[in-house]
Design a protein around this motif. Structure first.
Motif, mmCIF file in Angstrom:
data_model
loop_
_atom_site.group_PDB
_atom_site.id
_atom_site.type_symbol
_atom_site.label_atom_id
_atom_site.label_comp_id
_atom_site.label_asym_id
_atom_site.label_seq_id
_atom_site.Cartn_x
_atom_site.Cartn_y
_atom_site.Cartn_z
ATOM 1 N N GLU A 169 0.826 -1.211 0.000
ATOM 2 C CA GLU A 169 0.000 0.000 0.000
ATOM 3 C C GLU A 169 0.856 1.256 0.000
ATOM 4 O OE1 GLU A 169 -3.242 0.330 -0.553
ATOM 5 O OE2 GLU A 169 -2.995 -1.807 -0.984
ATOM 6 N N ARG A 170 1.924 1.250 0.764
ATOM 7 C CA ARG A 170 2.813 2.415 0.789
ATOM 8 C C ARG A 170 3.448 2.637 -0.576
ATOM 9 N NH1 ARG A 170 8.159 3.199 4.689
ATOM 10 N NH2 ARG A 170 8.870 5.143 3.759
ATOM 11 N N THR A 171 3.888 1.555 -1.203
ATOM 12 C CA THR A 171 4.530 1.668 -2.515
ATOM 13 C C THR A 171 3.532 2.063 -3.584
ATOM 14 O OG1 THR A 171 6.099 -0.051 -1.829
ATOM 15 C CG2 THR A 171 5.975 0.448 -4.189
ATOM 16 N N ARG A 172 2.330 1.504 -3.512
ATOM 17 C CA ARG A 172 1.294 1.859 -4.476
ATOM 18 C C ARG A 172 1.010 3.369 -4.432
ATOM 19 N NH1 ARG A 172 -2.765 -1.769 -5.820
ATOM 20 N NH2 ARG A 172 -2.698 -2.651 -3.718
ATOM 21 N N ALA A 173 0.929 3.928 -3.242
ATOM 22 C CA ALA A 173 0.659 5.360 -3.118
ATOM 23 C C ALA A 173 1.771 6.192 -3.751
ATOM 24 C CB ALA A 173 0.493 5.721 -1.644
ATOM 25 N N ARG A 174 3.007 5.775 -3.595
ATOM 26 C CA ARG A 174 4.124 6.501 -4.205
ATOM 27 C C ARG A 174 4.089 6.385 -5.727
ATOM 28 N NH1 ARG A 174 9.781 5.081 -1.616
ATOM 29 N NH2 ARG A 174 10.347 6.947 -2.803
ATOM 30 N N LEU A 175 3.776 5.191 -6.213
ATOM 31 C CA LEU A 175 3.722 4.985 -7.659
ATOM 32 C C LEU A 175 2.616 5.816 -8.306
ATOM 33 C CD1 LEU A 175 4.306 1.131 -7.710
ATOM 34 C CD2 LEU A 175 5.812 2.838 -8.747
ATOM 35 N N GLU A 176 1.513 5.960 -7.609
ATOM 36 C CA GLU A 176 0.398 6.741 -8.156
ATOM 37 C C GLU A 176 0.778 8.210 -8.349
ATOM 38 O OE1 GLU A 176 -2.369 5.671 -9.261
ATOM 39 O OE2 GLU A 176 -2.617 3.662 -8.420
ATOM 40 N N ARG A 177 1.774 8.666 -7.625
ATOM 41 C CA ARG A 177 2.179 10.069 -7.705
ATOM 42 C C ARG A 177 3.260 10.328 -8.752
ATOM 43 N NH1 ARG A 177 1.887 9.498 -1.928
ATOM 44 N NH2 ARG A 177 4.159 9.417 -1.784
ATOM 45 N N LEU A 178 3.720 9.298 -9.439
ATOM 46 C CA LEU A 178 4.771 9.490 -10.438
ATOM 47 C C LEU A 178 4.252 10.303 -11.628
ATOM 48 C CD1 LEU A 178 6.490 5.986 -10.557
ATOM 49 C CD2 LEU A 178 7.406 8.095 -9.565
ATOM 50 N N PRO A 179 5.130 11.073 -12.259
ATOM 51 C CA PRO A 179 4.701 11.848 -13.438
ATOM 52 C C PRO A 179 4.199 10.924 -14.546
ATOM 53 C CG PRO A 179 6.870 12.557 -12.670
ATOM 54 C CD PRO A 179 6.539 11.316 -11.910
ATOM 55 N N PRO A 180 3.052 11.206 -15.131
ATOM 56 C CA PRO A 180 2.477 10.306 -16.135
ATOM 57 C C PRO A 180 3.301 10.203 -17.406
ATOM 58 C CG PRO A 180 1.221 12.345 -16.001
ATOM 59 C CD PRO A 180 2.177 12.364 -14.856
ATOM 60 N N THR A 219 1.790 -3.005 -16.110
ATOM 61 C CA THR A 219 1.028 -2.142 -17.024
ATOM 62 C C THR A 219 0.471 -0.921 -16.305
ATOM 63 O OG1 THR A 219 -0.930 -3.549 -16.640
ATOM 64 C CG2 THR A 219 0.417 -4.004 -18.593
ATOM 65 N N ARG A 220 0.000 -1.098 -15.101
ATOM 66 C CA ARG A 220 -0.594 0.030 -14.364
ATOM 67 C C ARG A 220 0.418 1.153 -14.166
ATOM 68 N NH1 ARG A 220 -3.908 -0.762 -8.809
ATOM 69 N NH2 ARG A 220 -5.307 -1.742 -10.321
ATOM 70 N N TYR A 221 1.679 0.799 -13.932
ATOM 71 C CA TYR A 221 2.686 1.816 -13.630
ATOM 72 C C TYR A 221 3.725 1.963 -14.738
ATOM 73 C CZ TYR A 221 0.294 1.532 -9.218
ATOM 74 O OH TYR A 221 -0.687 1.529 -8.248
ATOM 75 N N ARG A 222 3.313 1.659 -15.958
ATOM 76 C CA ARG A 222 4.059 2.000 -17.172
ATOM 77 C C ARG A 222 5.498 1.466 -17.152
ATOM 78 N NH1 ARG A 222 1.673 6.015 -14.899
ATOM 79 N NH2 ARG A 222 3.615 7.008 -14.207
ATOM 80 N N ALA A 223 5.644 0.219 -16.753
ATOM 81 C CA ALA A 223 6.985 -0.354 -16.687
ATOM 82 C C ALA A 223 7.552 -0.586 -18.086
ATOM 83 C CB ALA A 223 6.970 -1.663 -15.903
ATOM 84 N N GLU A 224 8.790 -0.213 -18.257
ATOM 85 C CA GLU A 224 9.556 -0.607 -19.436
ATOM 86 C C GLU A 224 10.268 -1.927 -19.158
ATOM 87 O OE1 GLU A 224 13.385 0.968 -22.036
ATOM 88 O OE2 GLU A 224 12.149 2.440 -20.967
ATOM 89 N N VAL A 225 10.796 -2.047 -17.932
ATOM 90 C CA VAL A 225 11.466 -3.273 -17.505
ATOM 91 C C VAL A 225 11.083 -3.545 -16.051
ATOM 92 C CG1 VAL A 225 13.659 -4.534 -17.361
ATOM 93 C CG2 VAL A 225 13.449 -2.585 -18.930
ATOM 94 N N VAL A 226 10.896 -4.818 -15.713
ATOM 95 C CA VAL A 226 10.716 -5.263 -14.331
ATOM 96 C C VAL A 226 11.914 -6.139 -13.987
ATOM 97 C CG1 VAL A 226 9.307 -6.588 -12.718
ATOM 98 C CG2 VAL A 226 8.202 -5.194 -14.484
ATOM 99 N N VAL A 227 12.632 -5.782 -12.909
ATOM 100 C CA VAL A 227 13.839 -6.496 -12.497
ATOM 101 C C VAL A 227 13.566 -7.212 -11.179
ATOM 102 C CG1 VAL A 227 16.273 -6.268 -11.856
ATOM 103 C CG2 VAL A 227 15.303 -4.774 -13.617
ATOM 104 N N THR A 228 13.777 -8.526 -11.161
ATOM 105 C CA THR A 228 13.550 -9.321 -9.951
ATOM 106 C C THR A 228 14.653 -10.374 -9.804
ATOM 107 O OG1 THR A 228 12.126 -10.923 -11.078
ATOM 108 C CG2 THR A 228 11.044 -9.012 -10.084
ATOM 109 N N GLY A 229 14.628 -11.055 -8.668
ATOM 110 C CA GLY A 229 15.557 -12.153 -8.395
ATOM 111 C C GLY A 229 14.836 -13.288 -7.707
#
Length: 279
Positions: A169-180, A219-229
């Motif tokens: 939830e904390r991260t979602r709120a920050r992502l929602e505020r990113l410049p479109p 898709t919701r947060y316009r990812a070009e790349v998703v990096v995970t391990g």
């Protein structure tokens, strides 16, 4: 200028330690370190002292191993207190963490924001036929038990699930505020999608591998790349035009045949722009 990524360094293993020491400097480039550096503060400090001297900028997200409360360490920090101790250590070396403002990528290309995340897991990466309160029993039926159940404490949250949901939830709120107008490079230790948890030998380990709350974040947060391990199964996958990079090094027996840490570094940016054509 390039953005590279590696995760799951597991520095308690001598060969991994030696591979880190041999890594060539790239003073113009950034490096993502995607969690599971090791189990101790000494492992973290070794990683930070080595890599911040060889890269222009290091970006770290925690894995589960960094969050283990090790009996040998005094004081034995638990849960969020341990995580914040790691964040403080990163800041001493100038490394970025999920607690910092998300930086704009300074390299060439369209506007991009680098998004290091700490989200955790909530046991929802399981078949729909397995009830929530039976998830652990389902894994135990295959003789699977994650060390997290003993060493990863959620304090001050009542459960690991609650900690995960608070972080989401904390991260979602920050992502929602990113410049479109900006695309994102999303970074998390765990996969964002259940379908990407490919563990043919231990499929029921999936419950310790992420949360379904992030299934549409690419898709919701316009990812070009998703990096995970986390999976120790390096791969490049595509979904909805988004590139998913699993960038684990892993244990020596898992990476030896790939030619060492130098060859295991994954180029995130610029990287391939479209899926490779089928042979």
């Amino acid at each position: 200028m390039k953005l590279y990524a590696i995760s799951d360094l597991h520095l308690r293993h001598k060969e991994n330690h030696e591979a880190l020491a041999a890594l060539a400097p790239r003073p113009d480039d950034w490096l993502i370190v995607g969690g599971d550096v090791g189990e101790t503060l000494a492992d973290m400090e070794l990683m930070l002292s080595t890599l911040t001297a060889r890269f222009r900028q290091v970006v770290w997200v925690p894995g589960n191993h960094e969050l283990w409360t090790m009996p040998s360490e005094k004081p034995p920090l638990k849960g969020e207190a341990r995580y914040l101790r790691m964040v403080d250590l990163c800041h001493r070396y100038g490394a970025l963490t999920p607690e910092d403002p998300y930086p704009r990528w300074p390299g060439e290309g369209p506007p991009r924001v680098i998004v290091p995340m700490f989200l955790g897991y909530d046991y929802t990466f399981r078949p729909d036929t397995v009830p929530a309160d039976k998830a652990l029993e389902w894994a135990w039926e295959d003789d699977l038990m994650c060390t997290d159940e003993v060493l990863l404490h959620p304090e001050p949250y009542p459960t690991r699930q609650a900690w995960c949901h608070a972080r989401v939830e904390r991260t979602r709120a920050r992502l929602e505020r990113l410049p479109p107008e900006c695309s994102t490079i999303l970074i998390n230790h765990y996969p964002l999608r259940y379908e990407h948890v490919r563990l043919p030998r231990i499929p029921r380990f999936s419950i310790w591998c992420g949360t379904r709350l992030t299934e549409d974040w690419h898709t919701r947060y316009r990812a070009e790349v998703v990096v995970t391990g986390h999976l120790h199964m390096p791969s490049t996958l595509w979904r909805d035009g988004v590139r998913f990079e699993e960038v684990s090094l892993g244990y020596p027996m898992q990476w030896r045949h790939r030619g060492g840490l130098e060859r295991c570094l994954r180029e995130v940016l610029p990287g391939p722009r479209t899926p490779s054509p089928a042979p």
